[in-house]
Design a protein around this motif. Structure first.
Motif, mmCIF file in Angstrom:
data_model
loop_
_atom_site.group_PDB
_atom_site.id
_atom_site.type_symbol
_atom_site.label_atom_id
_atom_site.label_comp_id
_atom_site.label_asym_id
_atom_site.label_seq_id
_atom_site.Cartn_x
_atom_site.Cartn_y
_atom_site.Cartn_z
ATOM 1 N N ALA A 14 0.832 -1.206 0.000
ATOM 2 C CA ALA A 14 0.000 0.000 0.000
ATOM 3 C C ALA A 14 0.871 1.263 0.000
ATOM 4 N N ARG A 15 1.945 1.234 0.774
ATOM 5 C CA ARG A 15 2.820 2.406 0.878
ATOM 6 C C ARG A 15 3.692 2.576 -0.351
ATOM 7 N N ASP A 16 4.181 1.465 -0.895
ATOM 8 C CA ASP A 16 5.099 1.527 -2.032
ATOM 9 C C ASP A 16 4.773 0.371 -2.976
ATOM 10 N N PRO A 17 3.833 0.570 -3.889
ATOM 11 C CA PRO A 17 3.340 -0.519 -4.739
ATOM 12 C C PRO A 17 4.377 -1.180 -5.633
ATOM 13 N N GLU A 18 5.540 -0.560 -5.827
ATOM 14 C CA GLU A 18 6.575 -1.164 -6.670
ATOM 15 C C GLU A 18 7.680 -1.848 -5.874
ATOM 16 N N ALA A 19 7.612 -1.817 -4.550
ATOM 17 C CA ALA A 19 8.714 -2.321 -3.727
ATOM 18 C C ALA A 19 8.842 -3.840 -3.744
ATOM 19 N N LEU A 20 7.740 -4.548 -3.751
ATOM 20 C CA LEU A 20 7.777 -6.015 -3.738
ATOM 21 C C LEU A 20 7.764 -6.501 -5.181
ATOM 22 N N ILE A 21 8.890 -7.059 -5.600
ATOM 23 C CA ILE A 21 9.070 -7.484 -6.984
ATOM 24 C C ILE A 21 9.008 -9.002 -7.042
ATOM 25 N N LEU A 22 8.230 -9.514 -7.997
ATOM 26 C CA LEU A 22 8.039 -10.950 -8.157
ATOM 27 C C LEU A 22 8.642 -11.438 -9.464
ATOM 28 N N ALA A 23 9.088 -12.689 -9.446
ATOM 29 C CA ALA A 23 9.512 -13.382 -10.662
ATOM 30 C C ALA A 23 8.569 -14.557 -10.852
ATOM 31 N N GLU A 24 8.056 -14.701 -12.065
ATOM 32 C CA GLU A 24 7.128 -15.791 -12.388
ATOM 33 C C GLU A 24 7.595 -16.520 -13.640
ATOM 34 N N GLN A 25 7.342 -17.812 -13.648
ATOM 35 C CA GLN A 25 7.525 -18.629 -14.841
ATOM 36 C C GLN A 25 6.244 -19.419 -15.047
ATOM 37 N N GLN A 26 5.656 -19.261 -16.211
ATOM 38 C CA GLN A 26 4.396 -19.926 -16.555
ATOM 39 C C GLN A 26 3.341 -19.724 -15.473
ATOM 40 N N GLY A 27 3.258 -18.494 -14.944
ATOM 41 C CA GLY A 27 2.270 -18.142 -13.937
ATOM 42 C C GLY A 27 2.601 -18.592 -12.529
ATOM 43 N N GLU A 28 3.732 -19.266 -12.336
ATOM 44 C CA GLU A 28 4.127 -19.759 -11.010
ATOM 45 C C GLU A 28 5.135 -18.800 -10.387
ATOM 46 N N LEU A 29 4.922 -18.451 -9.129
ATOM 47 C CA LEU A 29 5.844 -17.603 -8.400
ATOM 48 C C LEU A 29 7.134 -18.379 -8.141
ATOM 49 N N VAL A 30 8.259 -17.842 -8.618
ATOM 50 C CA VAL A 30 9.546 -18.540 -8.464
ATOM 51 C C VAL A 30 10.583 -17.687 -7.748
ATOM 52 N N GLY A 31 10.274 -16.414 -7.483
ATOM 53 C CA GLY A 31 11.235 -15.575 -6.780
ATOM 54 C C GLY A 31 10.644 -14.255 -6.340
ATOM 55 N N THR A 32 11.278 -13.664 -5.323
ATOM 56 C CA THR A 32 10.849 -12.364 -4.805
ATOM 57 C C THR A 32 12.066 -11.557 -4.368
#
Length: 141
Positions: free
Chosen positions: A42-60
Motif C-alpha cells: 500500500a505504501r510503495d506498490p513497486e517495492a515487492l518485486i516478483l519473478a514468475e515462470q508460466q504463472g508460477e511464483l519462483v522468486g521475490t
C-alpha cells in the motif's frame, strides 16, 4: 528456457508471497504476515518485486527506498529454480528501480548463517561491511 516475467506484486498476490517465503526464504521476520506485507504494498506498490515462470511464483525481492537509502530484503528463489538466473534478474530489476528513484547504493539484509546466500550476493557485486551491526527493537508483540 522458460520465459521469466518480472513484475510488481499486487494485493491479490500477498497470500501466495507469504506461502512462498515459508518454502523458499531463510529466516523469518516480525513483518512476515499479511498486515505487514499489505502495508508495504500500500505504501510503495513497486517495492515487492516478483519473478514468475508460466504463472508460477519462483522468486521475490523487496526493493525499498526511503528517499535516502536503498534497502533489499527477502531475495528468495524457489529451491528447485536456483542457479538459473532468477535471483540475478530480480536484483537487476531492484537496482534499476533504485537508479530510477535516484538511489546511489543498495544494501541487503543477509543472514549470517546463510552461506549460500553470501556466495550469491558476492557474485552480484555486494560485500559485507563488517564495521556495521544491525540493532533492532521490536515495536509490537
Amino acid at each position: 528456457m522458460i520465459e521469466l516475467r518480472i513484475r510488481s506484486a499486487r494485493p491479490a498476490d500477498l497470500d501466495a508471497v507469504l506461502a512462498f517465503w515459508k518454502a523458499a526464504a531463510e529466516g523469518t521476520s516480525i513483518s512476515d504476515d499479511r498486515d505487514g506485507v499489505e502495508r508495504l504494498v500500500a505504501r510503495d506498490p513497486e517495492a515487492l518485486i516478483l519473478a514468475e515462470q508460466q504463472g508460477e511464483l519462483v522468486g521475490t525481492v523487496i526493493a525499498g527506498f526511503d528517499g535516502w537509502r536503498c534497502h533489499l530484503y527477502r531475495l528468495a528463489v524457489h529451491p528447485d529454480r536456483r542457479r538459473q538466473g532468477i535471483g540475478s534478474a530480480l536484483l537487476a530489476a531492484a537496482e534499476e528501480r533504485f537508479v530510477r528513484l535516484g538511489g546511489r547504493r543498495g544494501d541487503a539484509m543477509v543472514l549470517v548463517r546463510n552461506e549460500s546466500a553470501h556466495h550469491a550476493w558476492r557474485a552480484a557485486g555486494y560485500a559485507p561491511e563488517e564495521q556495521w551491526r544491525r540493532w533492532v527493537k521490536p515495536l509490537s508483540d
